[in-house]
Structures are given as C-alpha cells and as structure tokens.
Scaffold this motif. Structure first.
Motif, PDB file in Angstrom:
ATOM      1  N   LYS A  27       0.884  -0.602   0.580  1.00  0.00           N
ATOM      2  CA  LYS A  27      -0.017  -0.506  -0.020  1.00  0.00           C
ATOM      3  C   LYS A  27       1.189   0.752  -0.070  1.00  0.00           C
ATOM      4  N   ARG A  28       1.783   1.202   0.726  1.00  0.00           N
ATOM      5  CA  ARG A  28       3.004   2.338   1.087  1.00  0.00           C
ATOM      6  C   ARG A  28       3.292   2.868  -0.229  1.00  0.00           C
ATOM      7  N   MET A  34       1.946   7.168  -6.905  1.00  0.00           N
ATOM      8  CA  MET A  34       1.421   8.250  -7.087  1.00  0.00           C
ATOM      9  C   MET A  34       2.123   9.101  -7.114  1.00  0.00           C
ATOM     10  N   GLU A  35       2.800   9.712  -5.722  1.00  0.00           N
ATOM     11  CA  GLU A  35       3.166  11.024  -5.442  1.00  0.00           C
ATOM     12  C   GLU A  35       4.043  11.116  -6.244  1.00  0.00           C
ATOM     13  N   TYR A  36       4.609  10.063  -6.976  1.00  0.00           N
ATOM     14  CA  TYR A  36       6.406  10.658  -7.754  1.00  0.00           C
ATOM     15  C   TYR A  36       5.404  10.848  -8.833  1.00  0.00           C
ATOM     16  N   ASN A  37       4.601  10.072  -9.491  1.00  0.00           N
ATOM     17  CA  ASN A  37       4.072  10.164 -10.829  1.00  0.00           C
ATOM     18  C   ASN A  37       3.558  11.099 -10.699  1.00  0.00           C
ATOM     19  N   LYS A  38       2.832  11.719  -9.489  1.00  0.00           N
ATOM     20  CA  LYS A  38       2.269  13.631  -9.705  1.00  0.00           C
ATOM     21  C   LYS A  38       3.113  14.310  -9.878  1.00  0.00           C
TER      22      LYS A  38
END
Length: 69
Positions: A27-28, A34-38
């Motif tokens: 999950k982490r 997702m944070e990296y892609n954003k």
C-alpha cells in the motif's frame, strides 16, 4: 506433540505478521508511486512551460543586425 503444536502455531503467527507487513508495504509503495508520478508530471509541465517562455522571449526580442560595411 505439544512442542510441535507450539512450533507450528509460532510459525503460523510469524507468517501472518509477515503477510500483514507485506500488505502495508505494498500500500505504501502504491502511494509513493502515485506521489512520484504526480511530481514527475508537475515537473515536466513546469519545464515545458519554462522552455516555452524562453522561446517566446527569444522570438520577441529585437534582432541585432550585424554591422554594415
């Protein structure tokens, strides 16, 4: 038999704990992806905007003519 049972239960508990840890880490990892892609998308957009601004400045600036004969 009691020794084997206790050993079996201890191994089962350890496997369950490892499974829970694995799920939490997955999950982490998903959240971090997702944070990296954003952030990567934001950075690429910012870089693209910066390059476009530099190109606009370059195209808008008066051109200096080389000295005549």
């Amino acid at each position: 038999a009691e020794v084997f049972k206790a050993d079996f239960l201890a191994e089962r508990q350890a496997r369950e704990e490892l499974h829970e840890q694995k799920e939490l880490l997955q999950k982490r990892f998903g959240t971090l992806q997702m944070e990296y892609n954003k952030l990567r998308t934001e950075h690429e957009e910012s870089t693209r905007n910066h390059i476009e601004e530099l190109q606009r400045r370059h195209n808008d600036s008066p051109r200096l003519l080389p000295p005549g004969p």
